[in-house]
Design an enzyme around this catalytic site. Structure first.
Site, PDB file in Angstrom:
ATOM      1  N   ASP A 292     -12.851  15.673  -2.339  1.00 22.63           N
ATOM      2  CA  ASP A 292     -12.915  17.010  -2.951  1.00 22.63           C
ATOM      3  C   ASP A 292     -14.246  17.105  -3.691  1.00 22.63           C
ATOM      4  O   ASP A 292     -15.075  16.193  -3.578  1.00 22.63           O
ATOM      5  CB  ASP A 292     -11.704  17.199  -3.893  1.00 22.63           C
ATOM      6  CG  ASP A 292     -11.304  18.666  -4.047  1.00 22.63           C
ATOM      7  OD1 ASP A 292     -12.211  19.525  -4.110  1.00 22.63           O
ATOM      8  OD2 ASP A 292     -10.105  18.959  -4.123  1.00 22.63           O
TER       9      ASP A 292
ATOM     10  N   ASP B  67      -3.289   4.482  -1.706  1.00 17.86           N
ATOM     11  CA  ASP B  67      -4.165   4.961  -0.622  1.00 17.86           C
ATOM     12  C   ASP B  67      -4.049   6.478  -0.476  1.00 17.86           C
ATOM     13  O   ASP B  67      -3.325   6.973   0.382  1.00 17.86           O
ATOM     14  CB  ASP B  67      -3.718   4.229   0.656  1.00 17.86           C
ATOM     15  CG  ASP B  67      -4.430   4.688   1.911  1.00 17.86           C
ATOM     16  OD1 ASP B  67      -5.545   5.208   1.805  1.00 17.86           O
ATOM     17  OD2 ASP B  67      -3.853   4.501   3.006  1.00 17.86           O
ATOM     18  N   LEU B  68      -4.760   7.210  -1.340  1.00 17.65           N
ATOM     19  CA  LEU B  68      -4.676   8.671  -1.276  1.00 17.65           C
ATOM     20  C   LEU B  68      -5.928   9.294  -0.664  1.00 17.65           C
ATOM     21  O   LEU B  68      -5.979  10.505  -0.476  1.00 17.65           O
ATOM     22  CB  LEU B  68      -4.413   9.249  -2.679  1.00 17.65           C
ATOM     23  CG  LEU B  68      -3.101   8.785  -3.329  1.00 17.65           C
ATOM     24  CD1 LEU B  68      -2.937   9.418  -4.708  1.00 17.65           C
ATOM     25  CD2 LEU B  68      -1.891   9.111  -2.459  1.00 17.65           C
ATOM     26  N   LYS B  69      -6.932   8.493  -0.394  1.00 21.82           N
ATOM     27  CA  LYS B  69      -8.160   8.945   0.298  1.00 21.82           C
ATOM     28  C   LYS B  69      -8.661  10.282  -0.247  1.00 21.82           C
ATOM     29  O   LYS B  69      -8.704  11.290   0.464  1.00 21.82           O
ATOM     30  CB  LYS B  69      -7.906   9.072   1.799  1.00 21.82           C
ATOM     31  CG  LYS B  69      -7.451   7.808   2.483  1.00 21.82           C
ATOM     32  CD  LYS B  69      -7.350   8.008   3.987  1.00 21.82           C
ATOM     33  CE  LYS B  69      -6.833   6.800   4.723  1.00 21.82           C
ATOM     34  NZ  LYS B  69      -5.385   6.563   4.538  1.00 21.82           N
TER      35      LYS B  69
ATOM     36  N   GLN C 217      -3.332   4.145  16.577  1.00 21.51           N
ATOM     37  CA  GLN C 217      -4.597   3.549  16.162  1.00 21.51           C
ATOM     38  C   GLN C 217      -5.471   3.306  17.393  1.00 21.51           C
ATOM     39  O   GLN C 217      -4.983   2.854  18.423  1.00 21.51           O
ATOM     40  CB  GLN C 217      -4.358   2.204  15.454  1.00 21.51           C
ATOM     41  CG  GLN C 217      -3.522   2.307  14.201  1.00 21.51           C
ATOM     42  CD  GLN C 217      -4.337   2.740  12.987  1.00 21.51           C
ATOM     43  OE1 GLN C 217      -5.378   3.366  13.127  1.00 21.51           O
ATOM     44  NE2 GLN C 217      -3.839   2.436  11.804  1.00 21.51           N
TER      45      GLN C 217
ATOM     46  N   THR D  79      -9.417   4.552  11.338  1.00 22.16           N
ATOM     47  CA  THR D  79      -9.273   3.715  12.544  1.00 22.16           C
ATOM     48  C   THR D  79      -8.599   4.494  13.686  1.00 22.16           C
ATOM     49  O   THR D  79      -8.472   3.988  14.784  1.00 22.16           O
ATOM     50  CB  THR D  79      -8.487   2.429  12.220  1.00 22.16           C
ATOM     51  OG1 THR D  79      -7.442   2.761  11.310  1.00 22.16           O
ATOM     52  CG2 THR D  79      -9.374   1.393  11.597  1.00 22.16           C
TER      53      THR D  79
ATOM     54  N   LYS E 244       0.863  -1.180   0.000  1.00 18.95           N
ATOM     55  CA  LYS E 244       0.000   0.000   0.000  1.00 18.95           C
ATOM     56  C   LYS E 244       0.901   1.231   0.000  1.00 18.95           C
ATOM     57  O   LYS E 244       1.775   1.370   0.850  1.00 18.95           O
ATOM     58  CB  LYS E 244      -0.893  -0.001   1.238  1.00 18.95           C
ATOM     59  CG  LYS E 244      -1.867   1.166   1.247  1.00 18.95           C
ATOM     60  CD  LYS E 244      -2.785   1.111   2.458  1.00 18.95           C
ATOM     61  CE  LYS E 244      -2.140   1.653   3.694  1.00 18.95           C
ATOM     62  NZ  LYS E 244      -1.814   3.091   3.663  1.00 18.95           N
TER      63      LYS E 244
ATOM     64  N   THR F   5     -13.517  17.337  -9.511  1.00 17.98           N
ATOM     65  CA  THR F   5     -12.072  17.204  -9.278  1.00 17.98           C
ATOM     66  C   THR F   5     -11.710  15.742  -8.991  1.00 17.98           C
ATOM     67  O   THR F   5     -10.705  15.226  -9.503  1.00 17.98           O
ATOM     68  CB  THR F   5     -11.666  18.107  -8.089  1.00 17.98           C
ATOM     69  OG1 THR F   5     -12.004  19.440  -8.426  1.00 17.98           O
ATOM     70  CG2 THR F   5     -10.185  18.020  -7.791  1.00 17.98           C
TER      71      THR F   5
ATOM     72  N   GLY G 175       1.088  -2.070   8.636  1.00 16.48           N
ATOM     73  CA  GLY G 175       2.202  -1.148   8.455  1.00 16.48           C
ATOM     74  C   GLY G 175       3.282  -1.399   9.469  1.00 16.48           C
ATOM     75  O   GLY G 175       4.098  -2.313   9.336  1.00 16.48           O
ATOM     76  N   ARG G 176       3.257  -0.579  10.533  1.00 18.77           N
ATOM     77  CA  ARG G 176       4.348  -0.615  11.510  1.00 18.77           C
ATOM     78  C   ARG G 176       4.574  -1.979  12.151  1.00 18.77           C
ATOM     79  O   ARG G 176       5.699  -2.289  12.534  1.00 18.77           O
ATOM     80  CB  ARG G 176       4.098   0.459  12.578  1.00 18.77           C
ATOM     81  CG  ARG G 176       4.300   1.863  12.028  1.00 18.77           C
ATOM     82  CD  ARG G 176       3.655   2.907  12.888  1.00 18.77           C
ATOM     83  NE  ARG G 176       2.201   2.831  12.826  1.00 18.77           N
ATOM     84  CZ  ARG G 176       1.384   3.688  13.443  1.00 18.77           C
ATOM     85  NH1 ARG G 176       1.872   4.664  14.171  1.00 18.77           N
ATOM     86  NH2 ARG G 176       0.085   3.565  13.320  1.00 18.77           N
TER      87      ARG G 176
HETATM   88  O1  C5P Z   1       1.270   1.268  10.844  1.00 16.89           O
HETATM   89  P1  C5P Z   1      -0.161   0.861  10.721  1.00 16.89           P
HETATM   90  O2  C5P Z   1      -0.346  -0.636  10.596  1.00 16.89           O
HETATM   91  O3  C5P Z   1      -1.039   1.479  11.780  1.00 16.89           O
HETATM   92  O4  C5P Z   1      -0.599   1.465   9.322  1.00 16.89           O
HETATM   93  C1  C5P Z   1      -1.904   1.464   8.874  1.00 16.89           C
HETATM   94  C2  C5P Z   1      -1.946   2.030   7.498  1.00 16.89           C
HETATM   95  O5  C5P Z   1      -3.301   2.025   7.067  1.00 16.89           O
HETATM   96  C3  C5P Z   1      -1.459   3.479   7.401  1.00 16.89           C
HETATM   97  O6  C5P Z   1      -0.812   3.592   6.141  1.00 16.89           O
HETATM   98  C4  C5P Z   1      -2.748   4.297   7.418  1.00 16.89           C
HETATM   99  O7  C5P Z   1      -2.644   5.478   6.655  1.00 16.89           O
HETATM  100  C5  C5P Z   1      -3.732   3.339   6.745  1.00 16.89           C
HETATM  101  N1  C5P Z   1      -5.134   3.516   7.059  1.00 16.89           N
HETATM  102  C6  C5P Z   1      -5.639   3.524   8.350  1.00 16.89           C
HETATM  103  N2  C5P Z   1      -6.965   3.695   8.573  1.00 16.89           N
HETATM  104  C7  C5P Z   1      -7.807   3.847   7.550  1.00 16.89           C
HETATM  105  C8  C5P Z   1      -7.304   3.847   6.249  1.00 16.89           C
HETATM  106  C9  C5P Z   1      -5.958   3.667   6.031  1.00 16.89           C
HETATM  107  O8  C5P Z   1      -4.901   3.329   9.286  1.00 16.89           O
HETATM  108  N3  C5P Z   1      -9.099   3.957   7.792  1.00 16.89           N
END
Ligand code: C5P
Length: 235
Positions: free
Chosen positions: A64, A59-61, A192, A121, A32, A68, A212-213
């Protein structure tokens, strides 16, 4: 949706993201790409990842005015990514416009899947009521936005694991759910608010997870990825 575990490449540069994937032999895994990386590197990083065989969720969410968003989605579709998203809070006209832009931009090629973000989240009940003045529970707001997203042509939503069952019950099993906020150990929350383990995500029948992390900051990312895979696929 072919890919089910997306690693969130939240790195400050493309060089660092690619070095991370190489160093830990995360060959061809689904990834992602979010704002941090894309705003620095642009389409170049997407091309690099695709060349190496990584399915990409961009994932640019977007949020607008409909016109656009439609034009932006047309451009994103031409990158050939697998998944893109918008904020459901942009409303039905905006989501419909996003879908039209994707249809146009994909031409005869494969249209990227369109997801809508319901509530981030990192949002909790207190923030929703006190800061945003939304007078409903997070869960009710999420389900309302998921239904709106479905009616507006989205293929699914990004939501917390805890909301999957309610969304599937209201929108149907075929409506996809993609869930971030995944932690191998449930005590590691970072910023989170609504987290779950991959095992719990699977149990809740979500279609895909974003980690992610929990992987990128793990002392052994490959081992963490394997652990996520193991919990996700076999438990
Ligand atoms: O590091 P972590 O596992 O918390 O990363 C979660 C990823 O998911 C991040 O890139 C965050 O921008 C993305 N995300 C999120 N909640 C959402 C949509 C995307 O945490 N509702």
């Amino acid at each position: 949706m072919n890919s089910q575990i997306y690693i969130a490449l939240d790195f400050e540069s493309g060089e660092k993201a690619l070095a991370f994937l190489d160093e830990h032999s995360l060959t061809g895994v689904a990834v992602k790409v979010g704002m941090e990386l894309f705003y620095r590197e642009g389409p170049w990083i997407i091309k690099q990842l695709q060349k190496r065989g990584h399915p990409v969720f961009l994932d640019l969410k977007l949020h607008d005015i409909p016109n656009t968003v439609k034009k932006a989605m047309k451009n994103l579709a031409s990158l050939g990514v697998d998944v893109v998203n918008v904020h459901a809070q942009g409303g039905s006209e905006m989501m419909k416009a996003a879908r039209e832009g994707l249809d146009e931009g994909a031409g005869n090629g494969k249209r990227p899947m369109l997801l809508a973000v319901t509530q981030l989240t990192s949002t909790d009940e207190q923030m929703l009521s006190e800061e945003l003045q939304v007078i409903s529970k997070v869960e009710d707001s999420v389900i309302h936005l998921a239904k709106l997203a479905k009616e507006s042509g989205a293929d699914g939503v990004v939501c917390s694991v805890h909301e999957v069952a309610g969304i599937k019950a209201s929108c149907g099993e075929e409506f996809k759910t993609v869930t971030p906020g995944i932690r191998l150990v449930s005590s590691e929350q970072h910023d989170q608010k609504r987290v779950a383990t991959p095992k719990e995500a699977k149990r809740q029948t979500t279609d895909a997870i974003v980690v992610g992390r929990g992987i990128t900051q793990h002392p052994s990312p490959k081992e963490a990825y394997r652990q996520v895979e193991k919990e996700w696929e076999y438990e």
